[in-house]
Scaffold this active site. Structure first.
Site, short mmCIF file in Angstrom:
data_model
loop_
_atom_site.label_atom_id
_atom_site.label_comp_id
_atom_site.label_asym_id
_atom_site.label_seq_id
_atom_site.Cartn_x
_atom_site.Cartn_y
_atom_site.Cartn_z
N HIS A 188 -8.47 7.07 3.54
CA HIS A 188 -7.97 8.34 3.01
C HIS A 188 -9.08 9.08 2.28
CE1 HIS A 188 -7.91 6.00 -0.71
NE2 HIS A 188 -7.74 7.13 -1.39
N CYS A 192 0.83 -1.20 0.00
CA CYS A 192 0.00 0.00 0.00
C CYS A 192 0.87 1.25 0.00
CB CYS A 192 -0.92 0.01 1.22
SG CYS A 192 -1.89 1.53 1.38
#
Length: 361
Positions: free
Chosen positions: A169, A70
């Site tokens: 996010h 990630c």
């Protein structure tokens, strides 16, 4: 809050927002990156009068990487990411694959936490307040760029929405124009002001909705309701009781209370289709996909909207899911996509009742 600005290896800006004032951020991006090159351009539709961002370079953006790769997790050892440090509270950085860039605006990524398996709903009130402060700071900074007319803070959550990175996010788009949706609000605002001798449409809507059966929750400084003409199966609008044009104008009392109210809303959304009631992103299909969108007044001139000023606009957040019931999504088919006429499968009054029913406290 402590703010530390630095640069990534390809020249993009990265900003740490820390809860502790004594936090030191001096980690260097060790990746061998070339300077970012974008091909973003804005094209106007002569018939509809709106704008389309053409950004072919986004075809190569990172797409559903495994968790151990990630790019939004902190850098750990030889596993290098977009965040050079080994931990962080909140981070904002320029998007590597932006839809808007240069004279066409700017796109930023906001990482809410370094915990890959968390969600916004699982943040503490202190962490959520830090995100609010970061949104506010970025709104202020971006509004001073000569190419920026409107700042849009938002979160896309869930694969059904189209999210390609599972890390918790959001994003910030700084547009070089007033967006079509905001322009519609401003035109309605101007028409109402003229027809009523100067009354404010947002005030009228908030007064009406606050007295209706569609209120989901309310506090001293905020009220959340399902709107009378909700477009989506489950859609909530969150307003500060005192009308302000943007995040910058929120007073301290509203800022302090926001995390409690917003986290409660998100946790209720996660309970809509899951009787087990978990707010963890680890539940996979059980979590509710949603879009959370802040609507702020444009920073550019409002000459096209007779008699309207920035102070007439009302900051608010719109939170909605594309899921209409367990295992079924609301698709934007012929009427919605072809004619922009929404057909809602869930009556707003029923949606509000369900959101009150799944209270987490």
């Amino acid at each position: 809050m402590k703010k530390t600005s630095t640069r990534l290896a390809d020249g993009r800006e990265l900003i740490y927002y820390d809860l502790r004032d004594d936090t030191v951020r001096d980690a260097v991006d060790r990746r061998p990156l070339d300077r970012t090159v974008t091909t973003s351009e804005i094209r106007r539709d002569p018939l509809l009068g709106d704008a389309v961002a053409v950004a072919s370079h986004r075809q190569g953006r990172t797409y559903h990487p495994p968790a151990d790769e990630c790019p939004l997790c902190p850098t750990r050892g030889d596993r290098l990411s977009e965040i050079p440090d080994s931990s962080y509270d909140v981070v904002v950085f320029e998007n590597r694959f932006p839809s808007l860039a240069g004279d066409s605006g700017r796109c930023e990524v906001v990482c809410f936490t370094s915990d890959h398996d968390a969600s916004f709903a699982s943040l503490t009130e202190e962490q959520a307040r830090l995100v609010l402060d970061a949104w506010t700071d970025r709104t202020s900074e971006l509004s001073h760029l000569p190419s920026v007319e409107q700042v849009f803070c938002f979160e896309n959550r869930g694969a059904e929405i189209g999210v390609t990175l599972g890390h918790p996010h959001g994003q910030i788009y700084a547009y070089p124009f007033t967006t079509p949706r905001t322009a519609l609000m401003l035109r309605s605002l101007a028409a109402h002001k003229e027809s009523t001798g100067g009354q404010n449409l947002f005030d009228a809507v908030l007064e009406r909705e606050s007295a209706a059966e569609r209120v989901v929750l309310e506090s001293e400084h905020w009220v959340a309701f399902v709107p009378y003409a909700a477009h989506w199966p489950y859609e909530v609008h969150l307003y500060p009781r005192r009308r302000v044009p943007d995040l910058l104008a929120l007073d301290e009392a509203a800022r302090t209370e926001f995390p409690q109210v917003y986290l409660e809303l998100l946790r209720r959304f996660d309970r809509l289709f899951d009787s087990g009631g978990s707010a963890s992103a680890q539940e996979g299909e059980d979590v509710t996909p949603y879009i959370a969108a802040w609507h702020q007044a444009p920073f550019g001139a409002l000459a096209d909207f007779d008699g309207v000023t920035r102070d007439d606009f009302a900051l608010h957040l719109e939170l909605f899911t594309i899921r209409r019931t367990s295992g079924k999504l609301k698709f934007l088919a012929g009427s919605e996509s072809g004619m922009s006429v929404f057909i809602n499968d869930v009556p707003p009054e029923r949606a509000a009742g369900r959101l009150r029913e799944v209270a987490t406290s």
